[in-house]
Design a protein around this motif. Structure first.
Motif, PDB file in Angstrom:
ATOM      1  N   PRO A 120      -6.236  -1.929  10.961  1.00 45.54           N
ATOM      2  CA  PRO A 120      -5.057  -2.307  10.379  1.00 45.54           C
ATOM      3  C   PRO A 120      -4.034  -0.913   9.870  1.00 45.54           C
ATOM      4  O   PRO A 120      -4.548  -0.331   9.499  1.00 45.54           O
ATOM      5  CB  PRO A 120      -4.399  -3.790  10.164  1.00 45.54           C
ATOM      6  N   ASP A 121      -3.079  -0.542   9.942  1.00 39.73           N
ATOM      7  CA  ASP A 121      -1.902   0.495   9.181  1.00 39.73           C
ATOM      8  C   ASP A 121      -3.030   0.244   7.824  1.00 39.73           C
ATOM      9  O   ASP A 121      -3.231   0.957   6.593  1.00 39.73           O
ATOM     10  CB  ASP A 121      -1.295   0.944   9.290  1.00 39.73           C
ATOM     11  N   TRP A 122      -2.240  -0.821   7.775  1.00 46.35           N
ATOM     12  CA  TRP A 122      -2.394  -1.462   6.092  1.00 46.35           C
ATOM     13  C   TRP A 122      -3.917  -1.289   5.103  1.00 46.35           C
ATOM     14  O   TRP A 122      -3.544  -0.160   3.877  1.00 46.35           O
ATOM     15  CB  TRP A 122      -1.742  -3.065   5.413  1.00 46.35           C
ATOM     16  N   TYR A 123      -5.193  -1.336   6.147  1.00 46.65           N
ATOM     17  CA  TYR A 123      -6.610  -0.927   5.690  1.00 46.65           C
ATOM     18  C   TYR A 123      -6.405   0.348   5.290  1.00 46.65           C
ATOM     19  O   TYR A 123      -6.709   0.603   4.495  1.00 46.65           O
ATOM     20  CB  TYR A 123      -6.808  -1.829   6.912  1.00 46.65           C
ATOM     21  N   THR A 128       0.931  -0.980  -0.495  1.00 41.90           N
ATOM     22  CA  THR A 128      -0.218   0.187  -0.174  1.00 41.90           C
ATOM     23  C   THR A 128       1.258   1.484   0.202  1.00 41.90           C
ATOM     24  O   THR A 128       2.044   1.465   0.674  1.00 41.90           O
ATOM     25  CB  THR A 128      -0.942  -0.157   1.351  1.00 41.90           C
ATOM     26  N   THR A 129      -0.063   2.662  -0.517  1.00 46.00           N
ATOM     27  CA  THR A 129       0.698   3.806   0.591  1.00 46.00           C
ATOM     28  C   THR A 129       0.344   4.091   0.988  1.00 46.00           C
ATOM     29  O   THR A 129      -0.715   4.599   1.243  1.00 46.00           O
ATOM     30  CB  THR A 129       0.502   4.423  -1.111  1.00 46.00           C
ATOM     31  N   GLY A 130       1.346   4.462   2.028  1.00 42.74           N
ATOM     32  CA  GLY A 130       1.191   5.859   3.338  1.00 42.74           C
ATOM     33  C   GLY A 130       0.488   6.359   3.323  1.00 42.74           C
ATOM     34  O   GLY A 130       0.584   7.315   2.338  1.00 42.74           O
ATOM     35  N   ARG A 131      -0.591   6.415   3.815  1.00 43.69           N
ATOM     36  CA  ARG A 131      -1.555   7.558   3.761  1.00 43.69           C
ATOM     37  C   ARG A 131      -0.983   9.045   4.175  1.00 43.69           C
ATOM     38  O   ARG A 131      -1.670  10.227   3.289  1.00 43.69           O
ATOM     39  CB  ARG A 131      -3.255   7.009   4.169  1.00 43.69           C
ATOM     40  N   ARG A 132       0.034   8.978   4.481  1.00 41.28           N
ATOM     41  CA  ARG A 132       0.300  10.239   5.294  1.00 41.28           C
ATOM     42  C   ARG A 132       2.041  10.320   4.905  1.00 41.28           C
ATOM     43  O   ARG A 132       2.222  11.766   4.464  1.00 41.28           O
ATOM     44  CB  ARG A 132       0.612  10.101   6.914  1.00 41.28           C
ATOM     45  N   SER A 133       2.661   9.360   4.497  1.00 43.43           N
ATOM     46  CA  SER A 133       3.809   9.277   4.360  1.00 43.43           C
ATOM     47  C   SER A 133       4.433   9.616   2.949  1.00 43.43           C
ATOM     48  O   SER A 133       5.299   9.457   2.311  1.00 43.43           O
ATOM     49  CB  SER A 133       5.346   8.138   4.783  1.00 43.43           C
ATOM     50  N   GLU A 179      -0.830  -5.253 -10.272  1.00 45.42           N
ATOM     51  CA  GLU A 179      -1.955  -4.022  -9.635  1.00 45.42           C
ATOM     52  C   GLU A 179      -3.125  -4.169  -9.433  1.00 45.42           C
ATOM     53  O   GLU A 179      -4.023  -5.166 -10.546  1.00 45.42           O
ATOM     54  CB  GLU A 179      -1.756  -2.681 -10.386  1.00 45.42           C
ATOM     55  N   ALA A 180      -3.454  -3.856  -8.384  1.00 44.55           N
ATOM     56  CA  ALA A 180      -5.370  -4.155  -7.873  1.00 44.55           C
ATOM     57  C   ALA A 180      -5.743  -3.309  -7.651  1.00 44.55           C
ATOM     58  O   ALA A 180      -5.187  -2.222  -6.989  1.00 44.55           O
ATOM     59  CB  ALA A 180      -5.140  -5.895  -6.695  1.00 44.55           C
ATOM     60  N   GLU A 181      -7.138  -3.254  -7.557  1.00 43.48           N
ATOM     61  CA  GLU A 181      -7.549  -2.057  -6.411  1.00 43.48           C
ATOM     62  C   GLU A 181      -8.259  -2.500  -4.689  1.00 43.48           C
ATOM     63  O   GLU A 181      -8.897  -3.940  -6.143  1.00 43.48           O
ATOM     64  CB  GLU A 181      -8.675  -1.399  -7.732  1.00 43.48           C
ATOM     65  N   ALA A 182      -8.242  -1.739  -4.206  1.00 41.94           N
ATOM     66  CA  ALA A 182      -9.728  -2.874  -2.980  1.00 41.94           C
ATOM     67  C   ALA A 182     -10.663  -2.226  -2.626  1.00 41.94           C
ATOM     68  O   ALA A 182     -10.558  -1.053  -3.014  1.00 41.94           O
ATOM     69  CB  ALA A 182      -8.169  -2.529  -1.879  1.00 41.94           C
ATOM     70  N   LEU A 183     -10.987  -3.092  -2.501  1.00 39.12           N
ATOM     71  CA  LEU A 183     -12.911  -3.004  -2.513  1.00 39.12           C
ATOM     72  C   LEU A 183     -12.315  -3.311  -0.791  1.00 39.12           C
ATOM     73  O   LEU A 183     -12.626  -4.561  -0.723  1.00 39.12           O
ATOM     74  CB  LEU A 183     -13.708  -3.280  -3.763  1.00 39.12           C
ATOM     75  N   THR A 186      -7.487   2.416   1.752  1.00 40.24           N
ATOM     76  CA  THR A 186      -9.006   3.757   2.474  1.00 40.24           C
ATOM     77  C   THR A 186      -9.132   4.453   1.546  1.00 40.24           C
ATOM     78  O   THR A 186      -9.637   6.052   0.943  1.00 40.24           O
ATOM     79  CB  THR A 186      -9.437   3.788   3.422  1.00 40.24           C
ATOM     80  N   ALA A 187      -7.187   5.497   1.569  1.00 37.91           N
ATOM     81  CA  ALA A 187      -7.057   6.237   1.402  1.00 37.91           C
ATOM     82  C   ALA A 187      -6.676   6.255  -0.434  1.00 37.91           C
ATOM     83  O   ALA A 187      -6.363   7.404  -1.139  1.00 37.91           O
ATOM     84  CB  ALA A 187      -6.033   7.128   1.728  1.00 37.91           C
ATOM     85  N   GLU A 188      -5.817   5.585  -0.656  1.00 37.48           N
ATOM     86  CA  GLU A 188      -5.820   5.442  -2.068  1.00 37.48           C
ATOM     87  C   GLU A 188      -5.661   3.600  -2.123  1.00 37.48           C
ATOM     88  O   GLU A 188      -4.851   2.214  -1.441  1.00 37.48           O
ATOM     89  CB  GLU A 188      -3.481   5.251  -2.451  1.00 37.48           C
ATOM     90  N   PRO A 189      -6.377   3.246  -2.410  1.00 34.86           N
ATOM     91  CA  PRO A 189      -7.354   1.544  -2.870  1.00 34.86           C
ATOM     92  C   PRO A 189      -6.213   1.109  -3.824  1.00 34.86           C
ATOM     93  O   PRO A 189      -5.976  -0.304  -4.098  1.00 34.86           O
ATOM     94  CB  PRO A 189      -8.671   1.854  -3.415  1.00 34.86           C
ATOM     95  N   LYS A 190      -5.546   1.677  -4.925  1.00 34.63           N
ATOM     96  CA  LYS A 190      -4.629   1.037  -5.908  1.00 34.63           C
ATOM     97  C   LYS A 190      -3.370   0.957  -5.077  1.00 34.63           C
ATOM     98  O   LYS A 190      -3.191   1.030  -4.278  1.00 34.63           O
ATOM     99  CB  LYS A 190      -3.504   2.119  -6.893  1.00 34.63           C
ATOM    100  N   VAL A 191      -3.225  -0.827  -5.407  1.00 35.17           N
ATOM    101  CA  VAL A 191      -1.865  -1.357  -4.479  1.00 35.17           C
ATOM    102  C   VAL A 191      -1.929  -2.524  -5.397  1.00 35.17           C
ATOM    103  O   VAL A 191      -1.631  -2.981  -6.600  1.00 35.17           O
ATOM    104  CB  VAL A 191      -2.761  -2.704  -3.326  1.00 35.17           C
ATOM    105  N   VAL A 192      -0.524  -3.448  -5.312  1.00 31.31           N
ATOM    106  CA  VAL A 192       0.442  -3.908  -5.558  1.00 31.31           C
ATOM    107  C   VAL A 192       0.346  -5.619  -4.529  1.00 31.31           C
ATOM    108  O   VAL A 192       0.361  -5.234  -3.393  1.00 31.31           O
ATOM    109  CB  VAL A 192       1.994  -3.672  -5.593  1.00 31.31           C
ATOM    110  N   VAL A 193       0.094  -6.596  -5.660  1.00 36.45           N
ATOM    111  CA  VAL A 193       0.104  -7.805  -4.920  1.00 36.45           C
ATOM    112  C   VAL A 193       0.893  -8.318  -5.584  1.00 36.45           C
ATOM    113  O   VAL A 193       1.374  -8.955  -6.484  1.00 36.45           O
ATOM    114  CB  VAL A 193      -1.356  -7.992  -5.473  1.00 36.45           C
TER     115      VAL A 193
END
Length: 149
Positions: free
Chosen positions: A83-86, A46-51, A105-109, A90-97
């Motif tokens: 958890p932090d990853w969740y 995930t991409t850190g929502r603050r960092s 790449e995937a989108e988290a729903l 929620t701030a950036e739903p595009k993730v790498v799996v």
């Protein structure tokens, strides 16, 4: 490693354990024999929502309806907060799996309603260790579907 794997023990360092699991996962194409033998895991970045920095987390999973839908559970070991990853996704739903040797790449729903219940039951059936987590917390533990892009 066995003495560091019980999150109820004082001094448990989940980040250190996760880094060891991630290293073995990547070195073996997802076959864990030393850190968590027999575990069925996927790595989610995930991409850190603050960092804005990337964070990788090993998670148990089930497949839903084929290779394009991976389901994970945001239990946080039955902690009272998500958890932090969740929170990151929620701030950036595009993730790498990373699933075995595949990386995509995937989108988290976040699943809701009847779909959440169906997927939660599939997760508990596959990973009996999470049975009871929902009853231990007041929050609804998110069930997340990672949909391949």
């Amino acid at each position: 490693m066995a003495d560091t794997q019980d999150p109820r023990r004082p001094g448990f360092d989940v980040r250190a354990v996760n880094q060891t699991v991630i290293a073995e996962y990547r070195a073996t194409g997802g076959v864990l024999e030393k850190t968590l033998p027999g575990s069925r895991l996927v790595l989610v970045t995930t991409t850190g929502r603050r960092s804005g920095k990337e964070h990788t987390t090993p998670l148990g999973y089930v497949m839903d309806g084929g290779p394009g839908r991976i389901v994970v559970f945001a239990s946080n070991m039955a902690a009272p907060r998500h958890p932090d990853w969740y929170q990151n996704l929620t701030a950036e739903p595009k993730v790498v799996v990373e699933l075995g040797t595949d990386r995509f790449e995937a989108e988290a729903l976040t699943a809701t309603g009847d779909e959440r219940q169906r997927l939660y039951e599939a997760l508990v059936e596959t990973m009996p260790g999470i049975r009871g987590h929902q009853e231990q917390v007041e929050r609804e533990i998110p069930v997340v579907v990672l949909v391949t892009l």
